[in-house]
Design a protein around this motif. Sequence first.
Motif, PDB file in Angstrom:
ATOM      1  N   ARG A 109       0.860  -1.187   0.000  1.00 29.20           N
ATOM      2  CA  ARG A 109       0.000   0.000   0.000  1.00 29.20           C
ATOM      3  C   ARG A 109       0.890   1.228   0.000  1.00 29.20           C
ATOM      4  O   ARG A 109       1.743   1.397   0.886  1.00 29.20           O
ATOM      5  N   LEU A 110       0.709   2.093  -1.018  1.00 33.92           N
ATOM      6  CA  LEU A 110       1.598   3.244  -1.195  1.00 33.92           C
ATOM      7  C   LEU A 110       0.785   4.513  -1.421  1.00 33.92           C
ATOM      8  O   LEU A 110      -0.205   4.491  -2.161  1.00 33.92           O
ATOM      9  N   PRO A 111       1.208   5.645  -0.850  1.00 38.39           N
ATOM     10  CA  PRO A 111       0.529   6.910  -1.137  1.00 38.39           C
ATOM     11  C   PRO A 111       0.834   7.424  -2.540  1.00 38.39           C
ATOM     12  O   PRO A 111       0.022   8.130  -3.134  1.00 38.39           O
ATOM     13  N   ASP A 112       2.016   7.045  -3.081  1.00 36.72           N
ATOM     14  CA  ASP A 112       2.397   7.459  -4.442  1.00 36.72           C
ATOM     15  C   ASP A 112       3.389   6.442  -4.975  1.00 36.72           C
ATOM     16  O   ASP A 112       4.557   6.416  -4.567  1.00 36.72           O
ATOM     17  N   ILE A 113       2.928   5.607  -5.897  1.00 36.30           N
ATOM     18  CA  ILE A 113       3.777   4.534  -6.422  1.00 36.30           C
ATOM     19  C   ILE A 113       5.019   5.081  -7.112  1.00 36.30           C
ATOM     20  O   ILE A 113       6.081   4.457  -7.114  1.00 36.30           O
ATOM     21  N   ARG A 114       4.940   6.283  -7.644  1.00 39.40           N
ATOM     22  CA  ARG A 114       6.070   6.853  -8.383  1.00 39.40           C
ATOM     23  C   ARG A 114       7.250   7.192  -7.479  1.00 39.40           C
ATOM     24  O   ARG A 114       8.374   7.328  -7.943  1.00 39.40           O
ATOM     25  N   ARG A 115       6.996   7.332  -6.171  1.00 44.82           N
ATOM     26  CA  ARG A 115       8.057   7.688  -5.232  1.00 44.82           C
ATOM     27  C   ARG A 115       8.680   6.464  -4.572  1.00 44.82           C
ATOM     28  O   ARG A 115       9.620   6.588  -3.787  1.00 44.82           O
ATOM     29  N   ASP A 116       8.143   5.297  -4.874  1.00 37.89           N
ATOM     30  CA  ASP A 116       8.702   4.081  -4.296  1.00 37.89           C
ATOM     31  C   ASP A 116       9.953   3.666  -5.068  1.00 37.89           C
ATOM     32  O   ASP A 116       9.968   3.723  -6.307  1.00 37.89           O
ATOM     33  N   TRP A 122       6.591   3.094 -16.902  1.00 36.05           N
ATOM     34  CA  TRP A 122       5.463   2.470 -17.590  1.00 36.05           C
ATOM     35  C   TRP A 122       5.407   3.031 -19.002  1.00 36.05           C
ATOM     36  O   TRP A 122       5.969   4.095 -19.297  1.00 36.05           O
ATOM     37  N   PRO A 123       4.732   2.322 -19.932  1.00 36.01           N
ATOM     38  CA  PRO A 123       4.675   2.790 -21.322  1.00 36.01           C
ATOM     39  C   PRO A 123       4.056   4.182 -21.418  1.00 36.01           C
ATOM     40  O   PRO A 123       3.293   4.609 -20.548  1.00 36.01           O
ATOM     41  N   SER A 124       4.375   4.893 -22.494  1.00 34.22           N
ATOM     42  CA  SER A 124       3.916   6.279 -22.647  1.00 34.22           C
ATOM     43  C   SER A 124       2.392   6.396 -22.647  1.00 34.22           C
ATOM     44  O   SER A 124       1.839   7.402 -22.202  1.00 34.22           O
ATOM     45  N   ALA A 125       1.704   5.363 -23.150  1.00 34.21           N
ATOM     46  CA  ALA A 125       0.238   5.413 -23.197  1.00 34.21           C
ATOM     47  C   ALA A 125      -0.407   5.000 -21.879  1.00 34.21           C
ATOM     48  O   ALA A 125      -1.626   5.056 -21.735  1.00 34.21           O
ATOM     49  N   HIS A 126       0.391   4.571 -20.908  1.00 35.95           N
ATOM     50  CA  HIS A 126      -0.131   4.097 -19.629  1.00 35.95           C
ATOM     51  C   HIS A 126      -0.702   5.265 -18.830  1.00 35.95           C
ATOM     52  O   HIS A 126      -0.119   6.347 -18.797  1.00 35.95           O
ATOM     53  N   VAL A 128      -1.466   7.673 -15.676  1.00 37.07           N
ATOM     54  CA  VAL A 128      -0.623   8.056 -14.536  1.00 37.07           C
ATOM     55  C   VAL A 128      -1.263   7.530 -13.260  1.00 37.07           C
ATOM     56  O   VAL A 128      -2.422   7.835 -12.949  1.00 37.07           O
ATOM     57  N   LEU A 129      -0.518   6.715 -12.521  1.00 33.97           N
ATOM     58  CA  LEU A 129      -1.007   6.154 -11.273  1.00 33.97           C
ATOM     59  C   LEU A 129      -0.350   6.874 -10.100  1.00 33.97           C
ATOM     60  O   LEU A 129       0.818   7.261 -10.171  1.00 33.97           O
ATOM     61  N   LYS A 130      -1.102   7.012  -9.014  1.00 34.58           N
ATOM     62  CA  LYS A 130      -0.551   7.640  -7.821  1.00 34.58           C
ATOM     63  C   LYS A 130      -0.702   6.674  -6.637  1.00 34.58           C
ATOM     64  O   LYS A 130       0.121   5.801  -6.442  1.00 34.58           O
ATOM     65  N   ASP A 131      -1.764   6.836  -5.833  1.00 34.55           N
ATOM     66  CA  ASP A 131      -1.946   5.935  -4.702  1.00 34.55           C
ATOM     67  C   ASP A 131      -2.209   4.524  -5.216  1.00 34.55           C
ATOM     68  O   ASP A 131      -2.878   4.318  -6.234  1.00 34.55           O
ATOM     69  N   PHE A 132      -1.668   3.527  -4.495  1.00 32.97           N
ATOM     70  CA  PHE A 132      -1.598   2.167  -5.026  1.00 32.97           C
ATOM     71  C   PHE A 132      -1.850   1.172  -3.897  1.00 32.97           C
ATOM     72  O   PHE A 132      -1.404   1.358  -2.760  1.00 32.97           O
ATOM     73  N   LEU A 133      -2.585   0.095  -4.236  1.00 30.95           N
ATOM     74  CA  LEU A 133      -2.815  -1.002  -3.300  1.00 30.95           C
ATOM     75  C   LEU A 133      -2.763  -2.315  -4.069  1.00 30.95           C
ATOM     76  O   LEU A 133      -3.473  -2.492  -5.057  1.00 30.95           O
TER      77      LEU A 133
END
Length: 389
Positions: A109-116, A122-126, A128-133
């Motif tokens: 469980r992450l508040p922002d997956i990009r900071r982990d 991720w691919p350019s068309a993906h 943008v994800l932030k909080d993650f479980l």
Amino acid sequence: MGVTTRPTSGDPAAAGEDGRPDAVLHAVSSAVLAVTRHLSVREVLQVIVRSAGRLLDARYAALGVPDDDGSFAEFVAEGLSDRQWEAIGPLPRQHGMLAAMLGDATPVRLPDIRRDPRFEWWPSAHPVLKDFLGVPIRDGDQVLGIIFLANKRSPGGFTRHDEELLTLFAAHAAIALTNARLYERNRELTVVEERTRVARELHDAVTQKLFSLRLTAQAAAALVETDPPRARAELDRVRGLAGEALAELRAVIVELRPADLDRHGLAETLRKQVAVLDRLHPVSITFDAGPLGDLQPETEVTVLRVAQEALHNALRHADASAIHLRLTAGGTGVRLDVRDDGRGFPADAPPSRGLGLVSMRERAEATGGSLTLRSSPGAGTTVSLEVPA
């Protein structure tokens, strides 16, 4: 894959947000029931993803099934359009957070997956994800799959309570997924056993008749010039053998006839199957039939199998809100129409895979009938079968 599903004010997931035990129980119960009423493994995977996203109010949801090489054998997602999914590219492999969870298989469980530190790219068309479980679906020590949720719609991201709720849901989803796999395996074994039995029946009875018929026909051909009376006698024998072979084939077909047809007849069998599917799927499925009279057993089996195949196709591929079956008799034939209001396709570019069109046409032609397909983009599809009564 699929489209984004937003919870309404009456959605079970929304009810569970206040944390009350009864609301949480209702939310989990609704999600679990949505999963357990499906038997196809692929359908179970898709419903798990959809139910998990609704349960926790996530914009994006996905489920990966591990393969034997430490990657994903299957990967389904909710919250993306088909076009977005195609632009993203092939199935995700081993990298970043997905690889970390494949290796560890513990909740994340992450508040922002990009900071982990485990996040890579991720691919350019993906999206943008932030909080993650992420939570594994386990059967004992075996990991059946991993549920990924991202971008909770309500502010604050995923909580510890969300993690516990998804873990509870995953435990029930494991049972549904295991049952679906066992059902499909049993169905495959049943099909293999039935094919073996039919092959033995054909070899022991029909094949021998056809072999005798061929030898007799050859003998008749050899006698046409030298002994016409004997040639006529041999041709009479050919006619008799052909009739016996046809009778044997019909006997095998009747033996393969579904038991419900004998108990209820064609119309009532279809009516019961439609009623079951209507309860199990969010799509409205209806059926009506006029008087049919007496039908040959082969005709009833053909109509039933084509109806089942056309229904299956519409439910899985049409993205329809309503499907209607109509069965009528007129003149010397029976007509079946299976119509949906789904996405349809251009008349000059019918779908080439996965719809069983070849199988349905072969069934129709085997009983002297015909199958037609009518469709246009945005206007749904109609499958029509006409067979002699």
